[in-house]
Design a protein around this motif. Structure first.
Motif, PDB file in Angstrom:
ATOM      1  N   ASN A 126      -6.617  -6.040   2.154  1.00 49.88           N
ATOM      2  CA  ASN A 126      -5.588  -5.011   1.980  1.00 49.88           C
ATOM      3  C   ASN A 126      -5.392  -4.174   3.250  1.00 49.88           C
ATOM      4  O   ASN A 126      -5.500  -2.943   3.236  1.00 49.88           O
ATOM      5  N   ILE A 127      -5.074  -4.831   4.339  1.00 55.30           N
ATOM      6  CA  ILE A 127      -4.866  -4.148   5.614  1.00 55.30           C
ATOM      7  C   ILE A 127      -3.366  -3.889   5.803  1.00 55.30           C
ATOM      8  O   ILE A 127      -2.573  -4.838   5.858  1.00 55.30           O
ATOM      9  N   PRO A 128      -2.940  -2.615   5.894  1.00 59.21           N
ATOM     10  CA  PRO A 128      -1.517  -2.341   6.142  1.00 59.21           C
ATOM     11  C   PRO A 128      -1.061  -2.992   7.451  1.00 59.21           C
ATOM     12  O   PRO A 128      -1.774  -2.954   8.459  1.00 59.21           O
ATOM     13  N   MET A 129       0.124  -3.580   7.421  1.00 62.06           N
ATOM     14  CA  MET A 129       0.613  -4.284   8.613  1.00 62.06           C
ATOM     15  C   MET A 129       0.670  -3.370   9.832  1.00 62.06           C
ATOM     16  O   MET A 129       0.258  -3.752  10.933  1.00 62.06           O
ATOM     17  N   ALA A 130       1.188  -2.169   9.655  1.00 63.66           N
ATOM     18  CA  ALA A 130       1.341  -1.265  10.789  1.00 63.66           C
ATOM     19  C   ALA A 130       0.002  -0.732  11.291  1.00 63.66           C
ATOM     20  O   ALA A 130      -0.076  -0.216  12.400  1.00 63.66           O
ATOM     21  N   ASP A 131      -1.061  -0.864  10.486  1.00 68.06           N
ATOM     22  CA  ASP A 131      -2.387  -0.386  10.878  1.00 68.06           C
ATOM     23  C   ASP A 131      -3.362  -1.524  11.107  1.00 68.06           C
ATOM     24  O   ASP A 131      -4.584  -1.336  11.046  1.00 68.06           O
ATOM     25  N   THR A 183     -13.866   4.029   9.411  1.00 65.70           N
ATOM     26  CA  THR A 183     -14.959   4.141   8.446  1.00 65.70           C
ATOM     27  C   THR A 183     -14.583   3.462   7.134  1.00 65.70           C
ATOM     28  O   THR A 183     -15.389   2.732   6.527  1.00 65.70           O
ATOM     29  N   GLN A 184     -13.352   3.689   6.684  1.00 61.63           N
ATOM     30  CA  GLN A 184     -12.885   3.081   5.438  1.00 61.63           C
ATOM     31  C   GLN A 184     -12.857   1.566   5.550  1.00 61.63           C
ATOM     32  O   GLN A 184     -13.220   0.854   4.603  1.00 61.63           O
ATOM     33  N   SER A 185     -12.431   1.079   6.716  1.00 62.69           N
ATOM     34  CA  SER A 185     -12.366  -0.369   6.887  1.00 62.69           C
ATOM     35  C   SER A 185     -13.760  -0.986   6.845  1.00 62.69           C
ATOM     36  O   SER A 185     -13.937  -2.113   6.390  1.00 62.69           O
ATOM     37  N   ASP A 199       0.861  -1.189   0.000  1.00 62.27           N
ATOM     38  CA  ASP A 199       0.000   0.000   0.000  1.00 62.27           C
ATOM     39  C   ASP A 199       0.895   1.236   0.000  1.00 62.27           C
ATOM     40  O   ASP A 199       1.855   1.316   0.781  1.00 62.27           O
ATOM     41  N   ARG A 200       0.578   2.191  -0.874  1.00 63.28           N
ATOM     42  CA  ARG A 200       1.351   3.436  -0.956  1.00 63.28           C
ATOM     43  C   ARG A 200       0.415   4.622  -0.783  1.00 63.28           C
ATOM     44  O   ARG A 200      -0.695   4.620  -1.312  1.00 63.28           O
ATOM     45  N   THR A 201       0.891   5.622  -0.053  1.00 61.37           N
ATOM     46  CA  THR A 201       0.126   6.850   0.158  1.00 61.37           C
ATOM     47  C   THR A 201       1.035   8.041  -0.099  1.00 61.37           C
ATOM     48  O   THR A 201       2.140   8.119   0.446  1.00 61.37           O
ATOM     49  N   THR A 202       0.572   8.971  -0.935  1.00 58.92           N
ATOM     50  CA  THR A 202       1.328  10.185  -1.247  1.00 58.92           C
ATOM     51  C   THR A 202       0.592  11.396  -0.690  1.00 58.92           C
ATOM     52  O   THR A 202      -0.589  11.592  -0.969  1.00 58.92           O
ATOM     53  N   ASP A 203       1.292  12.204   0.113  1.00 54.92           N
ATOM     54  CA  ASP A 203       0.678  13.392   0.717  1.00 54.92           C
ATOM     55  C   ASP A 203       1.799  14.298   1.220  1.00 54.92           C
ATOM     56  O   ASP A 203       2.987  13.957   1.152  1.00 54.92           O
ATOM     57  N   THR A 252       1.098  -5.007   3.167  1.00 57.92           N
ATOM     58  CA  THR A 252      -0.271  -5.265   3.606  1.00 57.92           C
ATOM     59  C   THR A 252      -0.532  -6.759   3.694  1.00 57.92           C
ATOM     60  O   THR A 252       0.111  -7.566   3.023  1.00 57.92           O
ATOM     61  N   PHE A 253      -1.463  -7.116   4.575  1.00 59.90           N
ATOM     62  CA  PHE A 253      -2.030  -8.457   4.553  1.00 59.90           C
ATOM     63  C   PHE A 253      -3.171  -8.425   3.537  1.00 59.90           C
ATOM     64  O   PHE A 253      -4.132  -7.673   3.698  1.00 59.90           O
TER      65      PHE A 253
END
Length: 486
Positions: free
Chosen positions: A286-291, A367-369, A172-176, A258-259
């Protein structure tokens, strides 16, 4: 590129064949030279799937029938209609869990271990709050009783309250811009530098989100002797970002493994007013490991961390000492006092607003989950698992038969190696092929046998179709076609 300096995980290949069944069948059929053999192969693939579905039909019906008694929505009413004793209900729920764990194993799901969860928690991604489970709201008897009768290795500490299954790895990648997170990172680095300079690093409070060096070292070190086909995934975090004007002022991309799939099983605790028998089965993607905390059941509302309170109190004490020291000077400078107070108040405000931003992020992730990452729950999850088992079994059997058809006699090791090689060459995917289960089913279908020295060989395509024979599904399809013809 020195991988040891990066936050890299080395993960074993899983047994899941990550190829859609229609694509697999068409690709293998196109590798067959003669069109007549190609037609026979396509017919064999259909018959294999029909037979495997029939084999699992009764097991899946038992699973769904048992779950209907423990469905959190309607299960209580159905149990009351059965007039069962508590002892009989215990037996039924044990049977359900036994069927569920068998299906999970066939679907190549694994129980998340403490080591995997510790590594996941050793970093931060989008969720920067300590999330904990309210254990008082979870039943502690159901799973504990099951694992006493069915021991498992490497069970996590929380296995008596809830269990987490996981399968597959992704990215998973996030750009901000991450402005607030960058400010927090700068302050944290400044704080760590001050602790090192003052010699207080050894007695400082350890951040609960700090990396677990022991576990990460085990996963990060990459030896030349390791399997080159293993999966390597890198965690790119703000904490390790290089300081530069471009990074601090511009957008950056963070990355987290992600798992791919996660399933959580638990039961809520009984209350004085209600005896809870419902079993929750929730399916996420698609759950990020750290989250991964977002999939935990019965989460407590987050609050300020002990480190945040230390920052508050430390800043207040430092500010108070500085102000008192300034007042004791012969000529107290009001501007200095104002600057000190402004700095202390600003730092406390920054800590508070960072927490509020993290709270907003947490609510958005939850909410997203619920809407994006939760695939299904209850019966829907079980139906998905049942179909998943069939798809995987069919693909394993078809690949094994194709290899024997093309190669001739082969040992189990040869089939395993050639299957993994075929998947990599034709589809660009890697997996740990489950050859043992595949050849057992081929022998059960009576289209594969062994010679005197233990090598496997298959019958011809036409003969294989004759041995399996016309299936019920084919008869129904022919009847539908005949009735549709005017």
């Amino acid at each position: 590129m020195d991988k040891k300096k990066k936050d890299v995980f080395r993960l074993e290949r899983e047994s899941v064949i990550p190829i859609l069944k229609p694509k697999l069948i068409i690709t293998l059929a196109n590798l067959i030279e003669h069109s007549s053999d190609r037609a026979e192969f396509l017919k064999l693939c259909k018959r294999v799937e029909y037979i495997i579905r029939a084999w699992y039909l009764l097991q899946f019906e038992d699973l769904l029938q048992l779950y209907s008694l423990f469905d959190p929505v309607h299960g209580t009413r159905k149990l009351e209609q059965q007039n069962l004793t508590p002892e009989n209900i215990d037996i039924l729920e044990h049977n359900f869990l036994t069927c569920l764990f068998q299906v999970m194993d066939k679907s190549n799901f694994k129980i998340a271990t403490d080591d995997e969860i510790d590594v996941a928690h050793s970093g931060q991604y989008l969720l920067n709050l300590p999330i904990t489970v309210d254990e008082s709201k979870l039943d502690k008897k159901l799973l504990k009783r099951y694992f006493v009768e069915h021991p498992h290795e490497n069970l996590p500490d929380f296995a008596d309250k809830y269990i987490i299954f996981r399968r597959g790895i992704g990215i998973d990648r996030t750009t901000d811009y991450f402005f607030m997170e960058k400010v927090d990172m700068l302050i944290a680095r400044l704080w760590a530098w001050l602790l090192r300079k003052t010699g207080l690093e050894r007695v400082s409070f350890r951040n609960s989100n700090a990396p677990l060096k022991k576990d990460l070292k085990k996963d990060d070190e990459i030896s030349a002797e390791t399997d080159q086909d293993d999966l390597y995934v890198e965690r790119i975090r703000l904490e390790k970002m290089k300081l530069s004007c471009h990074n601090l002022l511009g957008q950056i991309t963070i990355q987290e493994p992600t798992f791919d799939r996660m399933i959580v099983v638990y039961r809520r605790a009984n209350t004085n007013a209600n005896t809870e028998r419902g079993i929750f089965v929730k399916h996420f993607k698609n759950i990020p490991m750290a989250d991964m905390e977002i999939v935990l059941p019965e989460k407590r509302n987050p609050s300020l961390t002990p480190m945040d309170w230390v920052k508050f109190l430390g800043s207040s004490i430092v500010g108070l000492v500085a102000v008192v020291g300034s007042l004791d000077m012969p000529k107290a400078d009001l501007w200095v006092i104002f600057a000190i107070l402004s700095t202390v108040i600003g730092y406390c405000a920054k800590t508070y607003f960072t927490f509020q931003q993290n709270m907003a992020t947490y609510q958005n992730l939850i909410t997203q989950s619920m809407y994006d990452k939760q695939l299904d729950s209850g019966k829907g999850t079980l139906l998905h698992l049942c179909d998943d088992v069939i798809q995987q079994e069919v693909k394993e059997v078809i690949i094994s038969f194709f290899i024997l058809m093309e190669q001739g006699k082969a040992t189990r090791h040869d089939i395993d190696f050639r299957a993994e090689e075929l998947i990599k060459e034709e589809f660009g995917e890697s997996c740990n092929f489950d050859v043992g289960d595949a050849v057992k089913k081929l022998e059960k279908l009576d289209i594969v046998a062994r010679d005197t020295i233990g090598r496997y060989y298959c019958v011809g395509l036409k003969r294989a179709n004759e041995i399996i024979g016309t299936t019920t599904e084919e008869v129904i399809l022919e009847a539908k076609q005949s009735t549709s013809v005017p």
